[in-house]
Design an enzyme around this catalytic site. Structure first.
Site, short mmCIF file in Angstrom:
data_model
loop_
_atom_site.label_atom_id
_atom_site.label_comp_id
_atom_site.label_asym_id
_atom_site.label_seq_id
_atom_site.Cartn_x
_atom_site.Cartn_y
_atom_site.Cartn_z
N HIS A 1 3.72 2.64 13.31
CA HIS A 1 2.68 3.61 13.68
C HIS A 1 3.12 4.49 14.85
O HIS A 1 2.29 5.11 15.50
CB HIS A 1 1.34 2.92 14.03
CG HIS A 1 0.72 2.18 12.90
ND1 HIS A 1 -0.58 1.70 12.95
CD2 HIS A 1 1.19 1.84 11.68
CE1 HIS A 1 -0.87 1.07 11.81
NE2 HIS A 1 0.20 1.15 11.03
N HIS B 1 0.83 -1.21 0.00
CA HIS B 1 0.00 0.00 0.00
C HIS B 1 0.86 1.25 0.00
O HIS B 1 1.94 1.30 0.60
CB HIS B 1 -1.00 0.01 1.16
CG HIS B 1 -0.43 -0.04 2.53
ND1 HIS B 1 0.00 1.09 3.19
CD2 HIS B 1 -0.26 -1.06 3.40
CE1 HIS B 1 0.43 0.76 4.41
NE2 HIS B 1 0.29 -0.53 4.56
N ASP C 1 6.37 0.66 6.86
CA ASP C 1 5.01 0.14 6.72
C ASP C 1 4.24 1.12 5.84
O ASP C 1 3.83 2.17 6.30
CB ASP C 1 4.35 0.01 8.09
CG ASP C 1 2.88 -0.34 8.03
OD1 ASP C 1 2.45 -0.88 7.00
OD2 ASP C 1 2.16 -0.05 9.00
N GLU D 1 -4.69 2.27 2.83
CA GLU D 1 -4.85 1.03 3.60
C GLU D 1 -4.94 1.32 5.08
O GLU D 1 -5.67 0.64 5.81
CB GLU D 1 -3.68 0.09 3.31
CG GLU D 1 -3.80 -1.28 3.97
CD GLU D 1 -3.20 -1.36 5.38
OE1 GLU D 1 -3.41 -2.39 6.05
OE2 GLU D 1 -2.51 -0.40 5.79
N GLU D 2 -4.18 2.31 5.55
CA GLU D 2 -4.10 2.54 6.99
C GLU D 2 -5.42 3.02 7.58
O GLU D 2 -5.69 2.81 8.76
CB GLU D 2 -2.98 3.56 7.29
CG GLU D 2 -1.59 3.10 6.91
CD GLU D 2 -1.08 1.95 7.75
OE1 GLU D 2 -1.81 1.49 8.65
OE2 GLU D 2 0.05 1.49 7.51
N ASP E 1 3.10 -6.90 3.41
CA ASP E 1 2.76 -5.92 4.45
C ASP E 1 2.77 -6.52 5.84
O ASP E 1 2.04 -6.06 6.72
CB ASP E 1 1.37 -5.33 4.13
CG ASP E 1 1.02 -4.12 4.98
OD1 ASP E 1 1.95 -3.48 5.51
OD2 ASP E 1 -0.18 -3.84 5.13
N ASP F 1 0.26 4.35 1.23
CA ASP F 1 0.22 5.33 2.32
C ASP F 1 1.02 4.89 3.53
O ASP F 1 1.32 3.71 3.72
CB ASP F 1 -1.23 5.63 2.73
CG ASP F 1 -2.00 4.38 3.12
OD1 ASP F 1 -1.85 3.34 2.45
OD2 ASP F 1 -2.77 4.44 4.11
#
Length: 483
Positions: free
Chosen positions: A457, A75, A114, A144-145, A168, A77
């Site tokens: 994150h 992904h 990520d 995706e996030e 991922d 983002d």
């Protein structure tokens, strides 16, 4: 040392290019433009769709045209989190990378490995003409996030492979064959502003530097939730003395455990000394409670500040504090089907002041959709009691494990022969796009894997350099075997 000096150089060079492109969730115009331009520069066929997904293709190595078509998926983002003292605009600024021993990290922000590392791996496969493989399609999805816009909006025929390798996951040696579904509950709590009472002593109360992290991968580690602990402190203050709450702000993203929360609170002069003692006592209490929970450096403190002109009406403030304190948070149940797997969790993700309401965002995850919905409904029931307007967003299904997957068998054999040990075949509590792909392409054979990434994150996110080399070796060997 620069990351472009690391090995395997091709994947790190691709990742370095990605780090220079601003790409927070919902703001992927520059990333899409970069990918299309990159494909054009390297003469790689490229298509985009209506929602912003990008697909690049590469023909099979000569002689392997009849091999199964492989979709390499990542992904575009990244989660945009930074330290409170870091000046960084995720809409314009590149990520500054640092090589620190066996790790690559960023300077005060999330690294974006990520899923920048997964995207970089797919790009490197497209560039490397020494590899043996069948037909390749590289799919770069959007958002995706949060929102899963790309996977939800994927139209039939945009990709057409037989096998999907989701790049991922965040732990080398782990083959993922299932994941949780999720939902976001947004509660808008109405309030009125009233004049602040004269003669009160005002404090800005801070809870800073909890470790935070991924609200799926790290939710079971017992790390502190800054919003929950601030509400806990304020609830006890509200019961023991008259306080006024001028503002509260904590957390940022639904899928990140909140690291920081601050509130502006007023108490009467006669209560000020006891309030300051309570702050110190609560700080000591939290450090004792989180001694064994990977929370070494957080701070809970209060500093005197100027009196605000207005505050939240006292009844609404008390209701809000109580609801935040009572809100389900953390692990809510363990799986009965997979030993050691968290089944259901809740993350009290953010509390934000709006003009006429306070927006509370809570993220539910579960491998059982009905349990996900139950926790979301409990949150809704709680906040509706205090007059909140509640809505649900971004619900997505889980990915049911398929232990008989053919690509899983190939990957297990590859891993064992390459590294001399068996991989761990697991389902995750984190969310992946695979369940949505399976809905749109029934029969698609899938696994997920990746290099070792830690504290994603959060501003402590880092990528393990030796594991990236193993990830590349593993990925290219799977492609060879499938050809």
């Amino acid at each position: 040392m620069k990351i472009t000096d690391l090995q395997p150089r091709l994947i790190w060079e691709c990742f370095d290019e990605i780090t220079r492109v601003p790409r927070p969730t919902f703001h992927l115009e520059k990333m899409k433009e970069f990918l299309v331009d990159w494909a054009d520069r390297h003469n790689i066929p490229c298509q985009t769709d209506a929602v912003g997904n990008v697909m690049m293709s590469k023909p099979a190595t000569p002689g392997h045209e009849n091999a199964p078509a492989i979709i390499l998926q990542g992904h575009q983002d990244m989660v945009a989190e930074k330290r409170g003292d870091k000046v960084h605009d995720f809409l314009t600024d590149p990520i500054t990378t640092i090589v620190d021993g066996d790790w690559v990290k960023a300077d005060g922000t999330t690294l974006g490995a990520d899923n920048g590392m997964g995207c970089a791996a797919a790009m490197a496969v497209l560039l490397d003409d020494t590899l043996v493989h069948g037909p390749i399609q590289a799919l770069f999805t959007v958002d995706e996030e949060q929102g899963l816009t790309g996977a939800n909006g994927l139209q039939p025929g945009f990709v057409s492979g037989d096998i999907l390798l989701n790049l991922d996951s965040e732990e080398h040696g782990q083959l993922v064959i299932g994941c949780a579904g999720g939902k976001i509950t947004i509660c808008n709590v109405p309030y009125e502003r009233v004049p602040a009472t004269d003669g009160m002593v005002w404090y800005e109360v801070h809870l800073d530097h909890f470790k935070g992290g991924h609200s799926g991968m790290e939710i079971g580690l017992g790390r502190g939730n800054a919003n929950q602990q601030m509400a806990r402190f304020l609830w006890h203050q509200d019961r023991n003395r008259i306080i006024e709450l001028a503002s509260i702000d904590g957390g940022n993203l639904a899928n990140a455990i909140p690291r920081e929360c601050k509130a502006v609170v007023g108490v009467y002069e006669a209560d000020a000394e006891k309030f300051e003692a309570d702050v110190k006592e609560f700080n000591d209490l939290l450090h004792a409670e989180f001694l064994l929970a990977e929370e070494p450096s957080f701070i809970f403190e209060a500093t005197r500040t100027e009196a605000p002109a207005e505050v939240i009406e006292c009844g609404a403030a008390s209701d809000l504090i109580a609801a935040l304190f009572a809100c389900p948070n953390g692990v809510q149940g363990m799986s009965r089907a997979v030993e050691g797997l968290i089944e259901t969790s809740d993350n009290l993700a953010s509390v934000k002041m709006k003009d006429n309401s306070i927006e509370v965002t809570v993220h539910q995850r579960s491998s059982v959709d009905s349990r996900r919905d139950e926790i979301a409904d409990r949150v809704a029931a709680l906040f509706e009691l205090i007059g909140a307007d509640v809505r649900f967003e971004d619900a997505y299904v889980g990915w049911a494990p398929n232990p008989d997957s053919k690509v899983l068998k190939v990957a297990e054999q590859s891993y064992e022969e390459l590294f001399g040990e068996k991989p761990r075949v697991e389902a995750l509590h984190a969310g992946l796009e695979c369940g949505l792909f399976l809905e749109k392409m029934p029969g698609l054979d899938m696994i997920s894997f990746g290099p070792t990434l830690k504290d994603i994150h959060s501003p402590s996110e880092r990528a393990n350099i030796p594991s990236v080399a193993k990830f590349w070796q593993f990925l290219t060997d799977i492609l060879r075997r499938l050809a």
